[in-house]
Design a protein around this motif. Structure first.
Motif, PDB file in Angstrom:
ATOM      1  N   PHE A 234       1.605  -1.090   1.990  1.00  0.00           N
ATOM      2  CA  PHE A 234       2.596  -0.263   1.666  1.00  0.00           C
ATOM      3  C   PHE A 234       2.596   1.019   2.808  1.00  0.00           C
ATOM      4  O   PHE A 234       3.736   1.322   3.162  1.00  0.00           O
ATOM      5  N   GLN A 235       1.535   1.516   2.883  1.00  0.00           N
ATOM      6  CA  GLN A 235       1.403   2.521   3.777  1.00  0.00           C
ATOM      7  C   GLN A 235       1.854   2.171   5.140  1.00  0.00           C
ATOM      8  O   GLN A 235       2.586   2.958   5.715  1.00  0.00           O
TER       9      GLN A 235
ATOM     10  N   VAL B 167       5.562   1.735   5.535  1.00  0.00           N
ATOM     11  CA  VAL B 167       6.426   2.777   5.566  1.00  0.00           C
ATOM     12  C   VAL B 167       6.523   3.412   7.216  1.00  0.00           C
ATOM     13  O   VAL B 167       7.578   4.112   7.358  1.00  0.00           O
TER      14      VAL B 167
ATOM     15  N   ALA C  87      -2.329  -1.060  -1.462  1.00  0.00           N
ATOM     16  CA  ALA C  87      -1.585   0.355  -1.063  1.00  0.00           C
ATOM     17  C   ALA C  87      -1.653   0.406   0.314  1.00  0.00           C
ATOM     18  O   ALA C  87      -0.678   0.928   0.936  1.00  0.00           O
ATOM     19  N   ARG C  88      -2.666   0.229   1.092  1.00  0.00           N
ATOM     20  CA  ARG C  88      -2.659  -0.070   2.396  1.00  0.00           C
ATOM     21  C   ARG C  88      -1.388  -0.697   3.100  1.00  0.00           C
ATOM     22  O   ARG C  88      -0.873  -0.220   4.116  1.00  0.00           O
TER      23      ARG C  88
END
Lengths: 334, 334
Positions: B130-131, B134, B127-128
């Motif tokens: 993809f954060q 972004v 998840a990190r």
């Protein structure tokens, strides 16, 4: 979280209203869960995704977009499918982490196949979710989903390390609850508003609604674990007690415990030394300090927050259903 | 894959050339692996990420960007950190799936903590990743990374289901190898080119380089499992045989097996009924059909493909190091 119960509630009315959209969402889900090379992937995914889940999160996406005035388009439906994929991925991993054997009344994937398949298929669905959301090309939506995914994982890790720790605070509990339930609810409603091109106030209102709805639901779920009937909650009273989880009623009772009570909690939760009659003793201590009532009031307050947030939104039949949904998730407490 | 060995190779020269950039990348990694709420996350991550990995993938990102003429900026470094996060997440999950007890010469996280922590911290890092990506806001890069993540998970599932199956083809093996190793190599080099604003030919050349480098490396690794010395490859000869994996030398030998040989392979690989002397027998059958030489030639051919792809790129000291790296990964076979 679970949303069981045989009664026809607001989520059924949501499902009726959004039936056309949801048929399209289910088509996208089926298409995108395919794997050209590894048939194990759709097998495992289908087992979970077609097991009669309520599809509440994709409906929240679509409802948010509708209320903000956007006719549902393919991007909205992709976003709805994406949110369901993230949810499914977390369920697969949760069942591995919790060593669960049942979900939605069926054997879990980790039991039917193995932990390996659940971990890897979860990873695949998570990657698929981000692939799907690159297509509509909204960096803001991607940001919301990546943040929610990080919050979910962080909340789960926190739950792992906070388990069996009597020093767990209400603030920690709230973070765990946001990770477990509220983060994906709020990501669904917030991203639904964003993809519909809503203004900042509407986006904020829908974020607040999803966040508060998720928290209200999870507190109610944790309360029912100590007080509900087995048929209504789908698991046996005291499961959390036996698993030594620090949920809100326990945290409240521990906060007010005198020395002998603290020794009791330390024995049953920290040391896990549980005997016949301990659950009844725990319930008596909770009652003595009004822990259940306090937690119930919290759940009602979060439900009210969710309902009130909707006031900033345009009038819409779906808005009323969302308001009823907020009441519904805590109505099980009466 | 592993890239061990005490000799000073091209990856050391890459590390020297990119030392300044990599210091910044390591700073980003340390910053972003923090978790305000769950200290278990940086503990587990640090155990793996600071265990002396070569940081080959982030270096591939930076090298690709440099060769394409872009001075390294913060976005490039974030992308490099992202790729390392995805790699670390897959290692955490792989060790759970493989029930590994050692990695990089140290106990695995699943052994030191538990499978739960490895699954959830892996999810958090994913998840990190993809954060982080972004932030620079390149949808094309996000697409490359999401596709690579899906290919990795799909390859791992395929490896799971193809294990112990004598019908496994070279085509399936190649898909597994792309998932295991090549997909993140090619994502690193391709996205490095994209973020540097390279033209389509350069992007394609760097994709091909990473893809072929990864395949060459993995074939070499699988060959060494049957022929290398323990000190050179960091694990004992025959591990894949004992784990009944269908790697290229076995696939080649099975393809040419007569009836009694097929019975042998069926017993040791499919049924897992292995006895003293079976590994020697397997090696003899591979030798009889030239399976090792054929696989070795494949590895050399992929290394040549990698080297040749670089011809489309501008002259640059890093280009020469990448060419040497392609030779290096198969040089262990001589």
């Amino acid at each position: 979280m679970k949303m069981d119960g045989a009664k026809r509630g607001p989520q059924d009315r949501l499902a009726d209203f959004l039936a056309g959209d949801m048929a399209a969402v289910n088509r996208i889900i089926r298409e995108k869960m395919a794997s050209e090379h590894a048939p194990r992937i759709p097998e495992v995914t289908a087992h979970l995704i077609e097991a009669g889940g309520k599809r509440l999160r994709p409906m929240l996406v679509l409802a948010a977009a509708h209320i903000c005035g956007a006719p549902a388009n393919e991007d909205h439906r992709k976003l709805a499918a994406t949110v369901e994929f993230i949810h499914t991925a977390t369920l697969l991993h949760d069942d591995v982490v919790d060593e669960s054997r049942q979900r939605r009344g069926r054997p879990t994937a980790n039991l039917l196949w193995d932990n390996k398949s659940s971990v890897l298929v979860g990873d695949y669905l998570f990657a698929r979710a981000f692939q799907l959301m690159v297509e509509p090309g909204s960096l803001r939506v991607l940001d919301i989903l990546a943040n929610a995914s990080a919050t979910i994982a962080e909340g789960e890790v926190l739950q792992l390390t906070a388990a069996r720790d009597l020093a767990t605070t209400e603030a920690t509990y709230l973070k765990v609850v946001r990770g477990k339930t509220a983060a994906l609810f709020s990501a669904a409603t917030e991203s639904g508003a964003v993809i519909a091109g809503a203004g900042p106030e509407e986006v904020r209102a829908l974020f607040t609604y999803g966040d508060a709805l998720g928290i209200a639901f999870q507190i109610a779920d944790d309360l029912l674990d100590y007080g509900g009937t087995s048929s209504a909650i789908g698991k046996n009273t005291g499961d959390d007690f036996r698993e030594r989880k620090l949920t809100l009623p326990v945290i409240r009772a521990v906060a007010k415990a005198d020395a002998p009570e603290r020794a009791f909690w330390s024995r049953v939760i920290e040391k896990g030394d549980q005997h016949e009659g301990d659950l009844e003793q725990a319930l008596a201590l909770m009652a003595r300090h009004g822990a259940m009532e306090a937690a119930q009031n919290d759940a009602f307050a979060w439900a009210a927050t969710a309902r009130e947030a909707l006031a900033a939104l345009p009038d819409h039949p779906l808005r009323e259903m969302l308001a009823d949904l907020a009441d519904y998730v805590v109505s099980r407490l009466n």
